[in-house]
Write a protein that holds these residues in place. Structure first.
Motif, PDB file in Angstrom:
ATOM      1  N   ALA A 374     -13.447  58.899  31.383  1.00  0.00           N
ATOM      2  CA  ALA A 374     -12.726  57.726  30.906  1.00  0.00           C
ATOM      3  C   ALA A 374     -12.521  57.865  29.402  1.00  0.00           C
ATOM      4  O   ALA A 374     -13.332  58.473  28.706  1.00  0.00           O
ATOM      5  CB  ALA A 374     -13.500  56.452  31.217  1.00  0.00           C
ATOM      6  N   PRO A 376     -11.854  55.448  26.255  1.00  0.00           N
ATOM      7  CA  PRO A 376     -11.656  54.144  25.628  1.00  0.00           C
ATOM      8  C   PRO A 376     -10.728  54.257  24.420  1.00  0.00           C
ATOM      9  O   PRO A 376     -10.806  55.215  23.646  1.00  0.00           O
ATOM     10  CB  PRO A 376     -13.061  53.723  25.205  1.00  0.00           C
ATOM     11  CG  PRO A 376     -13.823  54.999  25.085  1.00  0.00           C
ATOM     12  CD  PRO A 376     -13.237  55.931  26.102  1.00  0.00           C
ATOM     13  N   LYS A 383     -12.428  47.684  20.997  1.00  0.00           N
ATOM     14  CA  LYS A 383     -12.019  48.350  22.226  1.00  0.00           C
ATOM     15  C   LYS A 383     -10.940  47.522  22.913  1.00  0.00           C
ATOM     16  O   LYS A 383     -11.110  46.324  23.150  1.00  0.00           O
ATOM     17  CB  LYS A 383     -13.214  48.530  23.158  1.00  0.00           C
ATOM     18  CG  LYS A 383     -12.875  49.289  24.430  1.00  0.00           C
ATOM     19  CD  LYS A 383     -14.113  49.488  25.289  1.00  0.00           C
ATOM     20  CE  LYS A 383     -13.760  50.144  26.611  1.00  0.00           C
ATOM     21  NZ  LYS A 383     -14.951  50.330  27.478  1.00  0.00           N
ATOM     22  N   THR A 386      -9.199  51.133  28.466  1.00  0.00           N
ATOM     23  CA  THR A 386      -9.752  52.434  28.843  1.00  0.00           C
ATOM     24  C   THR A 386      -8.728  53.167  29.693  1.00  0.00           C
ATOM     25  O   THR A 386      -8.246  52.612  30.700  1.00  0.00           O
ATOM     26  CB  THR A 386     -11.078  52.281  29.614  1.00  0.00           C
ATOM     27  OG1 THR A 386     -12.045  51.633  28.774  1.00  0.00           O
ATOM     28  CG2 THR A 386     -11.614  53.642  30.017  1.00  0.00           C
TER      29      THR A 386
END
Length: 412
Positions: A374, A376, A383, A386
């Protein structure tokens, strides 16, 4: 982290020079310039390379004017550029017979935005002053500035011999290399003084003293900057090919720029066979931008990779993003204010990836070896999303485009 103003040296005060609408010195942003390596007598080929250099970001472009055919081609080159909407000023590089070429080709003299004069080969013996004066008179007639460009590969040998003789008679003689450096500075300043005597104003004169060794360049320009307030053109001549040329130019000019010395720069790289001449423009821009002196295009922060990043995914993505933002920058410049200052990070694993991404405007932390598959994405330190799957690169480019559109003021 320190603020930029905590470390940046105040720039040396100098007279500003207008070159076809571009200001060198006088507190203006440091100007990037380059030079063609085409045969100037081929107007189509030369105009195409000038346009490519201008597209890459060269704000001034110098062309060789070495013979009558080249001089006659200059107006055509200017015409082709104007038709293409390329307004970059052209500088004529003259050696040996510049006085004759300017006198015999008035259309060439008018079409150029500046003349480069080399006092080491403008004339020899009794002809030196006459031929130098002729070029200055052309600059006066057509309202053009000049760069008096000394080069240690073509230094005035009579001046050097005189200074060597005087040094030998001194009670404390200098090292021969120091005398050469002194002779270069003297050649530039004496020539500038003569140009002023002939009527050329200080705001029409740019000086340069180019050498090919880093420490010599730093010493020569340090002395030149102490002795005058003319605008200064920086460049390490014959810097070399590839990484050697880039490192040497950056080391020498970086020291001088940090001292506030330098008003226009050229990175004189020898292109690889079939290589892109525009590389020297990109290196000059990156030098100024990484030093915090100007902003041209968003710079990409990317980790070097290690055993935690055996996948080449982040390397490929970093390269793709860097190419993408450079390709997009012309359109962004037309449509948005300040997009060139955007900071983008493409990182390869969890160690520094999230932290470095948070320090950037937009950052992506790709999975390293053994990490969850993954990626991000961080926007303005937080954040945001993702990404997963085979289309991470395309999706991240879209995020970059959306960021520019939403965070930078649109031009009218």
């Amino acid at each position: 982290m320190s603020d930029r103003n905590d470390w940046q040296t105040e720039r040396r005060t100098c007279v500003g020079v207008n070159v076809g609408g571009v200001t060198i010195g006088g507190g203006a942003p440091i100007v990037v310039q380059s030079m063609t390596n085409t045969d100037t007598a081929d107007p189509e080929g030369t105009a195409a390379q000038v346009e490519a250099l201008a597209r890459a970001g060269s704000e001034l472009v110098r062309i060789t004017v070495d013979r009558p055919d080249a001089a006659r081609a200059v107006p055509k080159i200017r015409e082709l550029l104007d038709k293409a909407g390329c307004q970059v000023p052209l500088i004529g590089d003259f050696h040996y017979i510049g006085h004759k070429l300017l006198t015999d080709n008035p259309d060439c003299a008018r079409a150029l935005a500046k003349y480069r004069i080399n006092p080491g080969n403008v004339g020899f013996g009794d002809k030196r002053d006459t031929q130098f004066s002729s070029m200055i008179e052309a600059a006066l007639e057509y309202g053009k500035p000049v760069r008096i460009g000394v080069n240690w590969g073509s230094l005035d040998q009579s001046l050097l011999a005189t200074m060597m003789d005087e040094n030998a008679k001194s009670a404390t003689p200098k090292d021969g290399g120091m005398v050469i450096r002194d002779a270069m500075v003297a050649s530039a300043l004496n020539s500038a003084a003569r140009a002023e005597e002939l009527g050329l104003a200080r705001d029409r004169i740019v000086l340069s003293c180019k050498v090919s060794e880093v420490q010599d360049l730093i010493a020569v320009y340090g002395e030149l900057a102490r002795k005058c307030d003319y605008a200064l053109h920086l460049g390490l001549t014959e810097a070399g090919m590839g990484s050697k040329g880039i490192v040497a130019s950056s080391a020498a000019m970086g020291v001088l720029l940090q001292q506030g010395i330098g008003d226009t720069v050229r990175v004189s790289l020898t292109p690889e066979p079939g290589g892109d001449r525009s590389r020297e423009v990109i290196v000059a821009q990156e030098l100024l931008q990484t030093m915090g002196l100007r902003a041209f295009v968003p710079l990409i922060t990317a980790c070097p990779g290690c055993g935690r990043t055996t996948s080449t995914v982040f390397q490929t993505l970093a390269g793709n993003i860097q190419d993408y933002v450079r390709d997009r920058m012309p359109e962004w410049s037309r449509n948005y204010i300040g997009a060139e200052t955007m900071k983008v990070a493409v990182m390869g694993c969890i160690v520094n990836g999230p932290g470095e991404s948070k320090h950037s405007d937009i950052g992506i932390s790709l999975p390293g070896t053994g990490e969850e598959p993954a990626a991000p994405v961080f926007i303005d330190g937080k954040k945001a999303v993702t990404l997963r799957g085979p289309n991470i690169a395309t999706e991240f480019q879209t995020i970059v485009d959306d960021y520019v559109d939403s965070h930078y003021e649109k031009r009218d």
